[in-house]
Motif scaffolding. Structure first.
Motif, PDB file in Angstrom:
ATOM      1  N   PHE A  15     -37.756  43.024  45.883  1.00  0.00           N
ATOM      2  CA  PHE A  15     -38.287  44.362  45.660  1.00  0.00           C
ATOM      3  C   PHE A  15     -38.935  44.910  46.932  1.00  0.00           C
ATOM      4  O   PHE A  15     -39.527  44.167  47.718  1.00  0.00           O
ATOM      5  N   LEU A  16     -38.806  46.225  47.113  1.00  0.00           N
ATOM      6  CA  LEU A  16     -39.460  46.944  48.213  1.00  0.00           C
ATOM      7  C   LEU A  16     -40.353  48.008  47.598  1.00  0.00           C
ATOM      8  O   LEU A  16     -39.889  48.833  46.789  1.00  0.00           O
ATOM      9  N   ALA A  17     -41.634  48.010  47.971  1.00  0.00           N
ATOM     10  CA  ALA A  17     -42.602  48.924  47.355  1.00  0.00           C
ATOM     11  C   ALA A  17     -43.287  49.777  48.412  1.00  0.00           C
ATOM     12  O   ALA A  17     -43.389  49.407  49.582  1.00  0.00           O
ATOM     13  N   ALA A  18     -43.754  50.930  47.968  1.00  0.00           N
ATOM     14  CA  ALA A  18     -44.485  51.857  48.841  1.00  0.00           C
ATOM     15  C   ALA A  18     -45.923  51.382  49.010  1.00  0.00           C
ATOM     16  O   ALA A  18     -46.469  50.682  48.157  1.00  0.00           O
ATOM     17  N   ASP A  19     -46.520  51.789  50.111  1.00  0.00           N
ATOM     18  CA  ASP A  19     -47.924  51.478  50.379  1.00  0.00           C
ATOM     19  C   ASP A  19     -48.806  52.457  49.615  1.00  0.00           C
ATOM     20  O   ASP A  19     -48.656  53.683  49.727  1.00  0.00           O
ATOM     21  N   GLY A  20     -49.719  51.907  48.821  1.00  0.00           N
ATOM     22  CA  GLY A  20     -50.548  52.757  47.965  1.00  0.00           C
ATOM     23  C   GLY A  20     -51.406  53.739  48.723  1.00  0.00           C
ATOM     24  O   GLY A  20     -51.704  54.837  48.217  1.00  0.00           O
ATOM     25  N   ASP A  21     -51.798  53.399  49.947  1.00  0.00           N
ATOM     26  CA  ASP A  21     -52.651  54.292  50.728  1.00  0.00           C
ATOM     27  C   ASP A  21     -51.868  55.410  51.399  1.00  0.00           C
ATOM     28  O   ASP A  21     -52.464  56.343  51.933  1.00  0.00           O
ATOM     29  N   SER A  22     -50.536  55.304  51.399  1.00  0.00           N
ATOM     30  CA  SER A  22     -49.716  56.288  52.118  1.00  0.00           C
ATOM     31  C   SER A  22     -48.912  57.204  51.201  1.00  0.00           C
ATOM     32  O   SER A  22     -48.358  58.196  51.666  1.00  0.00           O
ATOM     33  N   THR A  24     -44.387  54.235  54.862  1.00  0.00           N
ATOM     34  CA  THR A  24     -44.825  54.112  53.471  1.00  0.00           C
ATOM     35  C   THR A  24     -44.143  52.937  52.775  1.00  0.00           C
ATOM     36  O   THR A  24     -44.801  52.109  52.132  1.00  0.00           O
ATOM     37  N   TYR A  25     -42.812  52.849  52.897  1.00  0.00           N
ATOM     38  CA  TYR A  25     -42.089  51.760  52.235  1.00  0.00           C
ATOM     39  C   TYR A  25     -42.062  50.543  53.157  1.00  0.00           C
ATOM     40  O   TYR A  25     -41.105  50.319  53.905  1.00  0.00           O
ATOM     41  N   LYS A  26     -43.141  49.778  53.091  1.00  0.00           N
ATOM     42  CA  LYS A  26     -43.292  48.671  54.033  1.00  0.00           C
ATOM     43  C   LYS A  26     -43.673  47.352  53.369  1.00  0.00           C
ATOM     44  O   LYS A  26     -43.893  46.363  54.058  1.00  0.00           O
ATOM     45  N   VAL A  28     -35.664  49.080  45.173  1.00  0.00           N
ATOM     46  CA  VAL A  28     -36.722  49.883  45.788  1.00  0.00           C
ATOM     47  C   VAL A  28     -37.482  50.584  44.668  1.00  0.00           C
ATOM     48  O   VAL A  28     -36.898  51.354  43.893  1.00  0.00           O
ATOM     49  N   LEU A  29     -38.777  50.302  44.585  1.00  0.00           N
ATOM     50  CA  LEU A  29     -39.595  50.856  43.505  1.00  0.00           C
ATOM     51  C   LEU A  29     -39.951  52.309  43.788  1.00  0.00           C
ATOM     52  O   LEU A  29     -40.093  52.714  44.945  1.00  0.00           O
ATOM     53  N   PRO A  30     -40.112  53.118  42.759  1.00  0.00           N
ATOM     54  CA  PRO A  30     -40.463  54.530  42.954  1.00  0.00           C
ATOM     55  C   PRO A  30     -41.865  54.665  43.538  1.00  0.00           C
ATOM     56  O   PRO A  30     -42.680  53.735  43.458  1.00  0.00           O
ATOM     57  N   PRO A  31     -42.179  55.825  44.125  1.00  0.00           N
ATOM     58  CA  PRO A  31     -43.502  56.000  44.754  1.00  0.00           C
ATOM     59  C   PRO A  31     -44.667  55.923  43.780  1.00  0.00           C
ATOM     60  O   PRO A  31     -45.797  55.663  44.191  1.00  0.00           O
ATOM     61  N   ASP A  32     -44.399  56.123  42.486  1.00  0.00           N
ATOM     62  CA  ASP A  32     -45.476  56.032  41.512  1.00  0.00           C
ATOM     63  C   ASP A  32     -45.793  54.581  41.135  1.00  0.00           C
ATOM     64  O   ASP A  32     -46.663  54.348  40.292  1.00  0.00           O
ATOM     65  N   ALA A  33     -45.078  53.637  41.742  1.00  0.00           N
ATOM     66  CA  ALA A  33     -45.364  52.211  41.537  1.00  0.00           C
ATOM     67  C   ALA A  33     -45.627  51.576  42.894  1.00  0.00           C
ATOM     68  O   ALA A  33     -44.848  50.752  43.372  1.00  0.00           O
ATOM     69  N   PRO A  34     -46.733  51.959  43.554  1.00  0.00           N
ATOM     70  CA  PRO A  34     -46.999  51.454  44.915  1.00  0.00           C
ATOM     71  C   PRO A  34     -47.718  50.112  44.879  1.00  0.00           C
ATOM     72  O   PRO A  34     -48.241  49.689  43.849  1.00  0.00           O
ATOM     73  N   PHE A  35     -47.753  49.495  46.044  1.00  0.00           N
ATOM     74  CA  PHE A  35     -48.514  48.262  46.212  1.00  0.00           C
ATOM     75  C   PHE A  35     -49.706  48.522  47.112  1.00  0.00           C
ATOM     76  O   PHE A  35     -49.601  49.243  48.104  1.00  0.00           O
ATOM     77  N   THR A  46     -55.979  46.712  48.416  1.00  0.00           N
ATOM     78  CA  THR A  46     -57.383  47.049  48.163  1.00  0.00           C
ATOM     79  C   THR A  46     -57.566  47.906  46.915  1.00  0.00           C
ATOM     80  O   THR A  46     -58.474  47.670  46.123  1.00  0.00           O
ATOM     81  N   GLY A  47     -56.705  48.901  46.713  1.00  0.00           N
ATOM     82  CA  GLY A  47     -56.875  49.818  45.598  1.00  0.00           C
ATOM     83  C   GLY A  47     -55.967  49.479  44.427  1.00  0.00           C
ATOM     84  O   GLY A  47     -55.403  48.384  44.329  1.00  0.00           O
ATOM     85  N   PRO A  48     -55.823  50.420  43.482  1.00  0.00           N
ATOM     86  CA  PRO A  48     -54.932  50.212  42.334  1.00  0.00           C
ATOM     87  C   PRO A  48     -53.506  49.955  42.785  1.00  0.00           C
ATOM     88  O   PRO A  48     -53.010  50.586  43.712  1.00  0.00           O
ATOM     89  N   SER A  49     -52.835  48.991  42.115  1.00  0.00           N
ATOM     90  CA  SER A  49     -51.476  48.620  42.490  1.00  0.00           C
ATOM     91  C   SER A  49     -50.657  48.418  41.227  1.00  0.00           C
ATOM     92  O   SER A  49     -50.976  47.552  40.411  1.00  0.00           O
ATOM     93  N   THR A  50     -49.600  49.203  41.056  1.00  0.00           N
ATOM     94  CA  THR A  50     -48.735  49.096  39.876  1.00  0.00           C
ATOM     95  C   THR A  50     -47.374  48.517  40.227  1.00  0.00           C
ATOM     96  O   THR A  50     -46.507  48.406  39.361  1.00  0.00           O
ATOM     97  N   ALA A  51     -47.170  48.153  41.473  1.00  0.00           N
ATOM     98  CA  ALA A  51     -45.866  47.667  41.910  1.00  0.00           C
ATOM     99  C   ALA A  51     -45.492  46.378  41.190  1.00  0.00           C
ATOM    100  O   ALA A  51     -44.354  46.224  40.718  1.00  0.00           O
ATOM    101  N   CYS A  52     -46.412  45.437  41.080  1.00  0.00           N
ATOM    102  CA  CYS A  52     -46.108  44.144  40.446  1.00  0.00           C
ATOM    103  C   CYS A  52     -45.754  44.329  38.977  1.00  0.00           C
ATOM    104  O   CYS A  52     -44.805  43.704  38.464  1.00  0.00           O
ATOM    105  N   GLU A  53     -46.491  45.175  38.300  1.00  0.00           N
ATOM    106  CA  GLU A  53     -46.219  45.420  36.887  1.00  0.00           C
ATOM    107  C   GLU A  53     -44.841  46.059  36.700  1.00  0.00           C
ATOM    108  O   GLU A  53     -44.067  45.661  35.823  1.00  0.00           O
ATOM    109  N   HIS A  54     -44.525  47.048  37.540  1.00  0.00           N
ATOM    110  CA  HIS A  54     -43.238  47.732  37.436  1.00  0.00           C
ATOM    111  C   HIS A  54     -42.094  46.780  37.765  1.00  0.00           C
ATOM    112  O   HIS A  54     -41.066  46.747  37.066  1.00  0.00           O
TER     113      HIS A  54
END
Length: 949
Positions: free
Chosen positions: A608-615, A669-671, A569-576, A579-587
């Motif tokens: 991996f499970l990532a947070a939604d960047g908009d949430s 958020t984690y969806k 589970v990725l931290p909230p600072d690495a969201p997916f 539409t907007g900025p997404s750092t989940a793939c890089e992390h």
């Protein structure tokens, strides 16, 4: 449903339309009318009665006055005692114009409503009467007035002069000069001489309270004025065509000082001896009073009735959402009486705001509604009725008019929470267009303010019920649910809004939300927010499900690189975000490629499970709120925060709500489920790593099961596998031109490493697939090893007991078939030799062997010589393995299950297991470690356990 706006049906008076009305015009001044200096609407009898609604109380009073002046009975003394602004002066003006009629220049028939009143009283002709106006505010106890050369000092002097000029004054001249009250006989003679007459005394307490104890003024003394009132009331009984109307304040506070309270008590006593009851204005009558003053006419009564009918039907259809009285047929009549103003406006003003000491019942309502109507007209308001939710509190004039009657501190409440460009309600509606389309938040906040601002903290029951809030805002055709949602949003956001027992109110003291908002700023992302989210994400998982481990916000060095399936589970600072900025793939790529400083090999074991960047931002904000509420509740328990019981309960309830909402927001958020993959084609190499993203359902009951469902449906994880797929994979990637067999363990391990190969749940899936394919000759053959060109423990088309070890081979089907044919040929040759041997010697009757007739025993043939000798039984096994210190516990358990149990489950097998542990460190082991290890080894009965230098 489209209803005509009120502005297209009800036309306001010109002064209301233009906003040219003056505050003073709403204050009826009896003295100015008597002096002829009032505005036309008060000075002109016809205009006055056009804009005056004759209430039940006024009708009874005028009826009594008409009968009295006509000599047909009636009350000699009428006391008008109601709350401040209750219409006393206006009633006196009605009497004044009725009996004076502009000095006789206006016919009774020209006064709207008066002919009906006279008919009801049985009076065919109403005589003109002398009118005396004694104004306690205009008159001064120690400043005599000079009229036509005559000095007048007292109330009785003024009374006599107004009735009969110099001739009348002569009757009380001595009493006026000395400041002593004239006797009852003198006053009776005076009244009889100028009857019919009407005496109107306004603000009498304001005059009498100025006489201090022991002081003698030109106007007399306190006692002499009380004696005058007593004598006057007695004299009036003896003159059948004379009547007195006097206004007294209702409360001690209106009386002013302690001396004023004393004066009110004494005057009430004397008037009480001879008085008629006067019924104050009822709320329904106020409808007509305000409508006549605000609106010139209703242009289309049919449309007005249609609007009122639509509202009544709307209330009936949604009865559970509105107060009980709206379900009665009578409520339609109230709507018609009040149109174009909603009855709830009058109920709140007359029931709540009239309880304020300085709010005048009729005058205050008129002043306020004039500003409300003017602003709404100017703003082109399209509502079908003027409702509590319509009040334009963003308008400075309207807001100032309302908060003028309230204690200090309400201006920031209105500006911050209720109405205006900077109000929280405006911000909510801007963000949520569903609420903004009907101004749901602003309308509800205005309604709550109108219904709760006059309340005080000492009231047993404060605020306005949710049903009345809905009544003040909802219109036919609108879904009530949107207002329910808006109310919940207000409770979450507003600083001065309170609630309890389904009632809501504003207060000048910030609610606990302000305290919570202040505390929110204390919490930092790294130290507070992220650990809190981590803990609650952990709670969201109920068991590990298909995963052997779930790693929440774990560094890459702490995610094991083994053969087990793991969810990261990725931290909230690495969201997916799509539409907007997404750092989940890089992390995630960083964790996938390395474990700390070492490369990661088993890449196909990570999901991996990532947070939604908009949430994420909303989740963090809500976490701060939950932390703030928790700190408030903790401080209350530790007595660090001094709150009343209601606020303490509110804090606990807010914490519970925040935690409940947090659980939902974590799921929302984690969806995003992310799985790495590569494409590979023989001879073309590997593509770059790409990421497949799938959205999980936040509403699913169990998060782990929902993740497993998504993985299975999208073939990201295989829990059951057909042998044909395994055979194809081995054929494509492992059986090469000259390589027709491969170690099964290598195939399993490569599937754990390579992202282009299928991702199996675990080793058991691989073994089950092999077992399922073993019974067929279509997929693969098996062997337990290979010696030169011979397969050890070969099987093809049968179901052997399979052990996934380094010796087990998967053999290409055609190769296995050829080898099986070879074995069958060899077995056939063996069988032929044995049959031949059986034919060389036959058993004799005695049981011995005899050679066949005609020859000696045959010599061994070459085929017999080539038969493979029987295998020697293997009676011992020895194996050794190095265990990973980190994974030793699980590896040892697997070792016991997969190896040791194979021996211990068979009778007569003796098994010995020895464990050797070596540990080295360049720095040396400290005493604490040595002591702990030696003690534990002793308890565990180690044969040897020593530390060396």
């Amino acid at each position: 449903m489209s209803l005509k706006p009120w502005r297209e049906v009800a036309v306001p008076h010109e002064d209301v339309l233009k906003g040219t009305f003056k505050q003073a015009e709403f204050a009826a001044d009896l003295s100015r009318v008597h002096a002829g200096t009032a505005t036309d609407e008060y000075q002109n009898p016809v205009l006055f009665f056009q804009r005056t609604f004759i209430t039940e109380g006024m009708r009874l009073l005028l009826d009594s006055v008409v009968k009295r002046l006509s000599g047909h009975g009636g009350d000699p003394v009428i006391q008008l005692q109601t709350a401040f602004g209750g219409g006393k002066t206006h009633t006196m003006l009605a009497v004044y114009h009725l009996v004076s009629r502009g000095g006789g220049n206006v016919a009774v028939s020209d006064l709207p409503g008066v002919p009906t009143l006279l008919d009801a009283a049985g009076v065919t002709e109403l005589p003109l009467a002398h009118v005396v106006v004694l104004d306690g505010i205009k008159s001064s106890p120690n400043q005599p007035q000079t009229i036509e050369g005559q000095t007048i000092r007292t109330l009785w002097g003024d009374l006599a002069w107004q009735l009969g000029k110099a001739e009348g004054y002569a009757l009380v001249a001595e009493a006026d000069a000395s400041g002593t009250s004239p006797g009852k006989e003198v006053l009776e003679k005076l009244l009889s001489s100028y009857a019919p007459c009407v005496i109107l005394i306004d603000e009498l307490v304001a005059y009498v309270r100025q006489f201090t104890e022991g002081a003698t003024l030109t106007g007399g003394t306190f006692d002499s004025n009380l004696s005058f009132i007593q004598a006057l009331t007695e004299a009036l009984k003896a003159v059948p065509t004379a009547v007195l109307l006097a206004s007294l304040p209702e409360s001690d506070k209106e009386a002013g000082s302690q001396h004023g309270v004393q004066a009110l008590s004494a005057l009430s006593h004397y008037f009480g001896r001879i008085q008629a009851l006067w019924k104050p204005v009822a709320t329904e009558e106020a409808f007509e009073i305000v409508r006549r003053r605000m609106f010139a006419h209703i242009s289309d009564k049919g449309t007005a009735e249609a609007v009122c009918r639509a509202f009544a039907d709307y209330y009936t259809a949604n009865g559970e959402a509105f107060p009980r009285e709206t379900q009665e047929s009578r409520y339609f009549e109230r709507l018609m009486q009040a149109y174009p103003i909603h009855p709830e406006v009058f109920d709140r003003l007359y029931e709540d705001w009239s309880s304020l000491d300085n709010f005048q019942r009729t005058r205050g309502v008129l002043k306020l509604m004039a500003k409300v109507v003017h602003r709404l007209w100017k703003d082109n308001d399209k509502d079908p009725l003027i409702m509590p939710g319509s009040f334009p509190l963003a308008d400075a004039d309207t807001r100032n008019e309302m908060i003028y009657y309230l204690p200090q501190g309400w201006d920031p409440v209105v500006e911050r929470d209720i109405d205006g460009e900077r109000a929280e309600t405006t911000g909510i509606e801007t963000w949520d267009t569903r609420l903004g389309s009907v101004q749901a938040c602003r309308r509800e906040a205005r309604t709550i303010f109108l219904g709760s601002a006059p309340s005080t903290p000492n009231q047993m029951v404060r605020g306005i019920e949710a049903e009345r809030i809905t009544l003040g805002v909802a219109q036919p055709g609108q879904p009530i649910g949107v207002y329910k949602d808006a109310l919940h949003r207000l409770m979450d956001k507003l600083h001065y809004l309170n609630s309890g027992n389904n009632r809501f109110w504003f207060d000048t003291r910030p609610n606990l939300r302000r305290e919570m908002e202040d505390r929110k700023r204390r919490f930092q992302d790294k130290e507070d927010v992220v650990p809190f989210i981590q803990k609650h994400v952990q709670k969201a998982f109920q068991g590990t499900g298909v995963f052997s481990g779930i790693h929440i916000f774990t560094a890459s060095s702490d995610v094991p690189d083994d053969w087990l399936l793991r969810l990261v589970v990725l931290p909230p600072d690495a969201p997916f975000s799509r539409t907007g900025p997404s750092t989940a793939c890089e992390h995630a790529s960083g964790i996938l490629k390395s474990r700390g400083d070492q490369p990661r090999f088993k890449q196909n074991r990570l999901i991996f499970l990532a947070a939604d960047g908009d949430s994420v931002s909303r989740l963090k904000d809500h976490v701060r709120s939950a932390l703030a509420w928790q700190s408030i509740v903790d401080d209350i328990k530790e007595l660090k925060l001094n709150l009343d019981q209601f606020q303490a309960r509110q804090a606990s309830q807010s914490l519970d709500n925040a935690n409940a909402t947090l659980k939902r927001m974590i799921r929302e958020t984690y969806k995003w489920l992310m799985a790495p993959m590569q494409e590979a084609q023989p001879g073309r190499g590997l593509s770059d790593i790409t990421w497949e993203q799938f959205q999980i359902n936040p509403g699913a009951q169990h998060l782990t099961q929902e993740i497993e469902r998504v993985l299975k449906e999208n073939e990201l994880l295989i829990t059951e596998w057909a042998p044909i797929h395994l055979a194809k994979m081995v054929r494509d990637w492992f059986w090469k031109d000259d390589i027709k067999d491969v170690k099964a363990l290598e195939v399993w391990q490569q599937s754990c490493k390579q992202l282009y190969l299928p991702r199996l749940k675990d080793e058991a899936v691989f073994k089950n697939t092999m077992s399922a394919g073993a019974v067929s000759q279509d997929f693969f053959g098996f062997a337990q090893g290979k010696e030169a060109d011979r397969y050890v423990g070969f099987s093809f088309g049968t179901c052997p007991m399979l052990f996934l070890d380094d010796a087990l081979l998967l053999i290409e089907p055609s190769t296995a078939a050829a080898y099986q044919q070879k074995l069958e040929a060899e077995r056939a040759a063996e069988q032929a030799v044995r049959q031949a041997q059986q034919g060389v010697t036959q058993p004799s009757e005695g049981g011995g062997l005899v050679p066949p007739a005609g020859g000696d025993a045959p010599k061994p043939t070459p085929a017999t010589e080539s038969v493979t000798p029987p295998k020697v039984a293997k009676r011992q096994f020895y194996g050794s393995i190095d265990l990973d210190p980190i994974q030793a516990k699980k590896q040892f358990a697997d070792l016991v299950d997969e190896v040791v149990l194979q021996f211990t489950s068979r009778p007569g097998v003796k098994v010995e297991i020895a464990i050797e542990i070596r540990a080295e460190t360049a720095n040396g082991f400290d005493d604490a470690v040595q002591r702990a290890v030696k003690e534990n080894c002793y308890v565990l009965k180690f044969k040897a356990a020593e530390f060396e230098g």
